[in-house]
Design a protein around this motif. Structure first.
Motif, PDB file in Angstrom:
ATOM      1  N   LEU A  44      23.744  80.176  70.186  1.00  0.00           N
ATOM      2  CA  LEU A  44      24.722  79.234  70.727  1.00  0.00           C
ATOM      3  C   LEU A  44      24.317  77.796  70.453  1.00  0.00           C
ATOM      4  N   GLY A  45      23.031  77.499  70.522  1.00  0.00           N
ATOM      5  CA  GLY A  45      22.567  76.149  70.199  1.00  0.00           C
ATOM      6  C   GLY A  45      22.927  75.768  68.775  1.00  0.00           C
ATOM      7  N   ARG A  46      22.734  76.706  67.843  1.00  0.00           N
ATOM      8  CA  ARG A  46      23.065  76.441  66.429  1.00  0.00           C
ATOM      9  C   ARG A  46      24.575  76.317  66.234  1.00  0.00           C
ATOM     10  N   LEU A  47      25.343  77.169  66.902  1.00  0.00           N
ATOM     11  CA  LEU A  47      26.798  77.094  66.809  1.00  0.00           C
ATOM     12  C   LEU A  47      27.297  75.755  67.348  1.00  0.00           C
ATOM     13  N   ILE A  48      26.748  75.319  68.459  1.00  0.00           N
ATOM     14  CA  ILE A  48      27.125  74.024  69.045  1.00  0.00           C
ATOM     15  C   ILE A  48      26.808  72.899  68.065  1.00  0.00           C
ATOM     16  N   GLU A  49      25.627  72.956  67.447  1.00  0.00           N
ATOM     17  CA  GLU A  49      25.264  71.940  66.452  1.00  0.00           C
ATOM     18  C   GLU A  49      26.289  71.880  65.322  1.00  0.00           C
ATOM     19  N   LYS A  50      26.699  73.048  64.828  1.00  0.00           N
ATOM     20  CA  LYS A  50      27.646  73.090  63.711  1.00  0.00           C
ATOM     21  C   LYS A  50      29.011  72.537  64.107  1.00  0.00           C
ATOM     22  N   VAL A  51      29.490  72.871  65.294  1.00  0.00           N
ATOM     23  CA  VAL A  51      30.788  72.364  65.744  1.00  0.00           C
ATOM     24  C   VAL A  51      30.705  70.859  65.987  1.00  0.00           C
ATOM     25  N   GLU A  52      29.614  70.399  66.621  1.00  0.00           N
ATOM     26  CA  GLU A  52      29.453  68.958  66.847  1.00  0.00           C
ATOM     27  C   GLU A  52      29.383  68.191  65.535  1.00  0.00           C
ATOM     28  N   GLN A  53      28.667  68.737  64.552  1.00  0.00           N
ATOM     29  CA  GLN A  53      28.573  68.083  63.244  1.00  0.00           C
ATOM     30  C   GLN A  53      29.946  67.999  62.591  1.00  0.00           C
ATOM     31  N   ALA A  54      30.711  69.074  62.667  1.00  0.00           N
ATOM     32  CA  ALA A  54      32.054  69.071  62.082  1.00  0.00           C
ATOM     33  C   ALA A  54      32.935  68.039  62.786  1.00  0.00           C
ATOM     34  N   LEU A  55      32.829  67.944  64.101  1.00  0.00           N
ATOM     35  CA  LEU A  55      33.613  66.949  64.844  1.00  0.00           C
ATOM     36  C   LEU A  55      33.180  65.531  64.486  1.00  0.00           C
ATOM     37  N   ARG A  56      31.859  65.313  64.335  1.00  0.00           N
ATOM     38  CA  ARG A  56      31.374  63.980  63.944  1.00  0.00           C
ATOM     39  C   ARG A  56      31.876  63.612  62.548  1.00  0.00           C
ATOM     40  N   THR A  57      31.839  64.574  61.646  1.00  0.00           N
ATOM     41  CA  THR A  57      32.307  64.324  60.281  1.00  0.00           C
ATOM     42  C   THR A  57      33.782  63.962  60.295  1.00  0.00           C
ATOM     43  N   THR A  58      34.584  64.724  61.019  1.00  0.00           N
ATOM     44  CA  THR A  58      36.017  64.445  61.116  1.00  0.00           C
ATOM     45  C   THR A  58      36.259  63.096  61.763  1.00  0.00           C
ATOM     46  N   SER A  59      35.529  62.807  62.819  1.00  0.00           N
ATOM     47  CA  SER A  59      35.673  61.520  63.497  1.00  0.00           C
ATOM     48  C   SER A  59      35.304  60.382  62.566  1.00  0.00           C
ATOM     49  N   GLY A  60      34.266  60.581  61.759  1.00  0.00           N
ATOM     50  CA  GLY A  60      33.851  59.559  60.802  1.00  0.00           C
ATOM     51  C   GLY A  60      34.924  59.303  59.764  1.00  0.00           C
ATOM     52  N   TYR A  61      35.564  60.383  59.283  1.00  0.00           N
ATOM     53  CA  TYR A  61      36.647  60.216  58.313  1.00  0.00           C
ATOM     54  C   TYR A  61      37.824  59.488  58.938  1.00  0.00           C
ATOM     55  N   GLU A  62      38.126  59.818  60.196  1.00  0.00           N
ATOM     56  CA  GLU A  62      39.252  59.165  60.867  1.00  0.00           C
ATOM     57  C   GLU A  62      38.957  57.695  61.102  1.00  0.00           C
ATOM     58  N   SER A  63      37.730  57.371  61.482  1.00  0.00           N
ATOM     59  CA  SER A  63      37.350  55.972  61.694  1.00  0.00           C
ATOM     60  C   SER A  63      37.421  55.195  60.386  1.00  0.00           C
ATOM     61  N   GLU A  64      36.935  55.827  59.314  1.00  0.00           N
ATOM     62  CA  GLU A  64      36.967  55.177  58.003  1.00  0.00           C
ATOM     63  C   GLU A  64      38.406  54.950  57.554  1.00  0.00           C
ATOM     64  N   ALA A  65      39.267  55.931  57.771  1.00  0.00           N
ATOM     65  CA  ALA A  65      40.677  55.793  57.394  1.00  0.00           C
ATOM     66  C   ALA A  65      41.347  54.699  58.217  1.00  0.00           C
ATOM     67  N   ALA A  66      41.045  54.631  59.503  1.00  0.00           N
ATOM     68  CA  ALA A  66      41.622  53.579  60.345  1.00  0.00           C
ATOM     69  C   ALA A  66      41.153  52.207  59.879  1.00  0.00           C
ATOM     70  N   HIS A  67      39.878  52.107  59.509  1.00  0.00           N
ATOM     71  CA  HIS A  67      39.347  50.834  59.010  1.00  0.00           C
ATOM     72  C   HIS A  67      40.036  50.446  57.710  1.00  0.00           C
ATOM     73  N   ASP A  68      40.208  51.415  56.807  1.00  0.00           N
ATOM     74  CA  ASP A  68      40.885  51.150  55.537  1.00  0.00           C
ATOM     75  C   ASP A  68      42.325  50.717  55.769  1.00  0.00           C
TER      76      ASP A  68
END
Length: 141
Positions: free
Chosen positions: A106-130
């Motif tokens: 579960l710790g590893r699964l949580i890490e993977k989901v959090e990483q995916a959410l951070r990546t998506t959030s980063g793309y959304e922030s970058e798109a908003a900035h652009d």
């Protein structure tokens, strides 16, 4: 006694989590094994996994108490039975190992989901900035 499986890698090796930027039902663009979730689904999975992890951590602490069990009587049968429960690779050790493996999973699964959410959030922030940096007024200015 069969040895319990305590590794995590075989369960999540090559399994990725991808966050869909739309709420759509399009298939995942990722190849290979994995999950494709909307942001809402990912947050729900994350909350459920974190809740289950908290319960497992509590259960892991309780498995230590099981090792404190003493024989009901001091006859050979009770002593031998108790030894199979608490000593060395007894039943309670196997239970603890199993709970530990679930905690790692579960710790590893949580890490993977959090990483995916951070990546998506980063793309959304970058798109908003652009978008904010894009000149307004069209082609003629």
């Amino acid at each position: 006694m069969a040895q319990s499986h305590t590794g995590v890698d075989p369960w999540l090796a090559g399994v990725d989590v991808e966050i869909r930027n739309t709420g759509g039902t399009e298939p995942s663009a990722a190849s290979g094994a994995g999950f494709s979730l909307s942001v809402t689904e990912a947050n729900a999975v994350l909350a459920q996994a974190q809740n289950a992890l908290a319960k497992l951590v509590e259960l892991r602490q309780q498995t230590g108490y099981l090792k404190q069990v003493r024989p009901a009587a001091h006859d050979p049968a009770s002593i031998a039975y108790n030894a199979r429960l608490v000593n060395g690779r007894g039943v309670f050790d196997t239970a603890r190992d199993h709970v530990d493996a679930e905690v790692r999973y579960l710790g590893r699964l949580i890490e993977k989901v959090e990483q995916a959410l951070r990546t998506t959030s980063g793309y959304e922030s970058e798109a908003a900035h652009d978008l904010a940096a894009t000149p307004r007024g069209g082609v003629a200015g």
